[in-house]
Design a protein around this motif. Sequence first.
Motif, PDB file in Angstrom:
ATOM      1  N   VAL A  40     -14.210  21.447 -55.836  1.00 59.10           N
ATOM      2  CA  VAL A  40     -13.547  21.847 -54.993  1.00 59.10           C
ATOM      3  C   VAL A  40     -13.005  20.544 -53.513  1.00 59.10           C
ATOM      4  N   PHE A  41     -13.945  19.632 -53.149  1.00 56.90           N
ATOM      5  CA  PHE A  41     -13.593  18.682 -52.568  1.00 56.90           C
ATOM      6  C   PHE A  41     -12.363  18.006 -52.715  1.00 56.90           C
ATOM      7  N   TYR A  42     -12.136  17.624 -54.281  1.00 65.96           N
ATOM      8  CA  TYR A  42     -10.566  17.103 -54.579  1.00 65.96           C
ATOM      9  C   TYR A  42      -9.601  18.477 -54.282  1.00 65.96           C
ATOM     10  N   GLN A  43      -9.936  19.015 -54.454  1.00 64.18           N
ATOM     11  CA  GLN A  43      -8.379  20.469 -54.443  1.00 64.18           C
ATOM     12  C   GLN A  43      -8.242  20.300 -52.704  1.00 64.18           C
ATOM     13  N   ASP A  44      -9.254  20.167 -51.868  1.00 61.37           N
ATOM     14  CA  ASP A  44      -9.185  19.799 -50.098  1.00 61.37           C
ATOM     15  C   ASP A  44      -8.679  18.976 -50.259  1.00 61.37           C
ATOM     16  N   TYR A  45      -9.072  17.583 -50.561  1.00 59.82           N
ATOM     17  CA  TYR A  45      -8.150  16.552 -51.037  1.00 59.82           C
ATOM     18  C   TYR A  45      -6.683  16.531 -51.011  1.00 59.82           C
ATOM     19  N   ARG A  46      -6.276  17.571 -52.353  1.00 60.01           N
ATOM     20  CA  ARG A  46      -4.900  17.398 -53.070  1.00 60.01           C
ATOM     21  C   ARG A  46      -4.103  18.218 -51.218  1.00 60.01           C
ATOM     22  N   ARG A  47      -4.715  19.332 -50.718  1.00 56.76           N
ATOM     23  CA  ARG A  47      -4.376  20.093 -50.310  1.00 56.76           C
ATOM     24  C   ARG A  47      -3.826  19.291 -49.425  1.00 56.76           C
ATOM     25  N   GLY A  48      -4.463  18.203 -48.868  1.00 57.55           N
ATOM     26  CA  GLY A  48      -3.847  17.129 -47.659  1.00 57.55           C
ATOM     27  C   GLY A  48      -3.282  16.439 -47.972  1.00 57.55           C
ATOM     28  N   ARG A  49      -3.519  16.530 -48.732  1.00 63.95           N
ATOM     29  CA  ARG A  49      -2.045  15.185 -49.645  1.00 63.95           C
ATOM     30  C   ARG A  49      -0.291  16.496 -49.104  1.00 63.95           C
ATOM     31  N   LYS A  50      -0.943  17.414 -49.632  1.00 63.49           N
ATOM     32  CA  LYS A  50       0.586  18.362 -49.163  1.00 63.49           C
ATOM     33  C   LYS A  50       0.581  18.710 -48.167  1.00 63.49           C
ATOM     34  N   SER A  51       0.475  18.615 -47.823  1.00 65.92           N
ATOM     35  CA  SER A  51       0.639  19.030 -46.032  1.00 65.92           C
ATOM     36  C   SER A  51       0.657  18.478 -45.067  1.00 65.92           C
ATOM     37  N   LYS A  52       1.312  18.621 -44.217  1.00 68.74           N
ATOM     38  CA  LYS A  52       2.032  17.507 -42.918  1.00 68.74           C
ATOM     39  C   LYS A  52       1.172  16.405 -42.239  1.00 68.74           C
ATOM     40  N   PRO A  53       1.458  15.217 -42.112  1.00 66.81           N
ATOM     41  CA  PRO A  53       0.577  14.548 -41.127  1.00 66.81           C
ATOM     42  C   PRO A  53      -0.036  15.084 -40.574  1.00 66.81           C
ATOM     43  N   ILE A  54      -1.362  15.016 -39.779  1.00 66.21           N
ATOM     44  CA  ILE A  54      -1.553  16.067 -38.279  1.00 66.21           C
ATOM     45  C   ILE A  54      -2.717  14.722 -38.316  1.00 66.21           C
ATOM     46  N   LYS A  55      -2.593  13.272 -38.242  1.00 61.60           N
ATOM     47  CA  LYS A  55      -3.490  12.588 -37.541  1.00 61.60           C
ATOM     48  C   LYS A  55      -3.536  11.946 -36.237  1.00 61.60           C
ATOM     49  N   SER A  56      -2.134  12.382 -35.925  1.00 63.51           N
ATOM     50  CA  SER A  56      -1.321  12.046 -34.637  1.00 63.51           C
ATOM     51  C   SER A  56      -1.139  13.469 -33.871  1.00 63.51           C
ATOM     52  N   TRP A  57      -1.902  14.108 -34.030  1.00 61.96           N
ATOM     53  CA  TRP A  57      -2.022  15.048 -33.196  1.00 61.96           C
ATOM     54  C   TRP A  57      -3.037  15.081 -32.510  1.00 61.96           C
ATOM     55  N   THR A  58      -2.440  15.246 -30.695  1.00 62.86           N
ATOM     56  CA  THR A  58      -3.818  15.459 -29.532  1.00 62.86           C
ATOM     57  C   THR A  58      -3.564  16.639 -29.279  1.00 62.86           C
ATOM     58  N   ILE A  59      -5.233  16.999 -28.913  1.00 65.79           N
ATOM     59  CA  ILE A  59      -5.862  18.181 -28.491  1.00 65.79           C
ATOM     60  C   ILE A  59      -4.738  19.134 -27.240  1.00 65.79           C
ATOM     61  N   ASP A  60      -4.357  18.639 -26.446  1.00 65.05           N
ATOM     62  CA  ASP A  60      -3.255  18.558 -25.432  1.00 65.05           C
ATOM     63  C   ASP A  60      -2.079  19.279 -26.007  1.00 65.05           C
ATOM     64  N   GLU A  61      -1.827  19.087 -26.905  1.00 65.27           N
ATOM     65  CA  GLU A  61      -0.458  19.730 -27.988  1.00 65.27           C
ATOM     66  C   GLU A  61      -0.935  20.934 -28.283  1.00 65.27           C
ATOM     67  N   TYR A  62      -1.962  21.085 -29.281  1.00 64.96           N
ATOM     68  CA  TYR A  62      -2.061  22.444 -29.820  1.00 64.96           C
ATOM     69  C   TYR A  62      -3.385  23.292 -29.130  1.00 64.96           C
ATOM     70  N   ALA A  63      -3.843  22.364 -28.241  1.00 61.18           N
ATOM     71  CA  ALA A  63      -5.347  23.492 -27.632  1.00 61.18           C
ATOM     72  C   ALA A  63      -5.174  24.914 -27.242  1.00 61.18           C
ATOM     73  N   HIS A  64      -3.302  25.396 -27.139  1.00 58.62           N
ATOM     74  CA  HIS A  64      -3.104  26.506 -26.922  1.00 58.62           C
ATOM     75  C   HIS A  64      -2.693  27.674 -27.747  1.00 58.62           C
ATOM     76  N   CYS A  65      -2.518  26.824 -29.241  1.00 55.94           N
ATOM     77  CA  CYS A  65      -2.028  27.803 -30.748  1.00 55.94           C
ATOM     78  C   CYS A  65      -3.712  28.285 -31.045  1.00 55.94           C
ATOM     79  N   SER A  66      -3.323  29.108 -31.928  1.00 52.55           N
ATOM     80  CA  SER A  66      -4.130  30.437 -32.549  1.00 52.55           C
ATOM     81  C   SER A  66      -4.251  29.340 -33.491  1.00 52.55           C
ATOM     82  N   THR A  67      -5.095  29.438 -34.457  1.00 49.05           N
ATOM     83  CA  THR A  67      -5.754  29.505 -35.696  1.00 49.05           C
ATOM     84  C   THR A  67      -4.672  29.551 -37.358  1.00 49.05           C
ATOM     85  N   ASP A  68      -3.924  31.019 -36.582  1.00 46.33           N
ATOM     86  CA  ASP A  68      -2.967  31.148 -37.414  1.00 46.33           C
ATOM     87  C   ASP A  68      -1.724  29.801 -37.330  1.00 46.33           C
TER      88      ASP A  68
END
Length: 153
Positions: A40-68
């Motif tokens: 399961v951890f490996y699948q989550d790791y692979r899902r992270g590799r395929k997703s857009k990079p989020i390490k530079s996100w800030t709370i101020d930019e995305y606090a207004h967004c819903s989970t969806d």
Amino acid sequence: MNPVDEIRMQAFMLGNGKYYVPCFTIFLLRAILLPDLWGVFYQDYRRGRKSKPIKSWTIDEYAHCSTDQLKSTLTIHSHSSARQASMGFLVEAGSYIAIVAGVFGMVFCPPYLFSSNTADLVGAGFPFVGGAIFTGSGLIALSNINRRTSQLV
């Protein structure tokens, strides 16, 4: 969030490019205790590799967004060649550094390895063995890199 979800999130973040000591520490110390969930951890790791990079996100930019909305923002995309190249360079540079450090540690030990003094023998033995381990590890890493490169061609 429970402890397993926390480990899954750290696996995703590692796959997404967040290479920080706390992230590695949390993941490794907890994942060791749950070997039945490594798949399961490996699948989550692979899902992270395929997703857009989020390490530079800030709370101020995305606090207004819903989970969806956040999930749709993380649309799956192909793994960027820039991240692959930088990680490959990092591994290759680390391999060469390990080889050089290991050889450096071993070069200065032989005069003391043939001493009749036990303190000299023990004092030089540990750096010599450590240097041999570093050198061997660097060579193994380089051979793994070479093998992956030749398989891709």
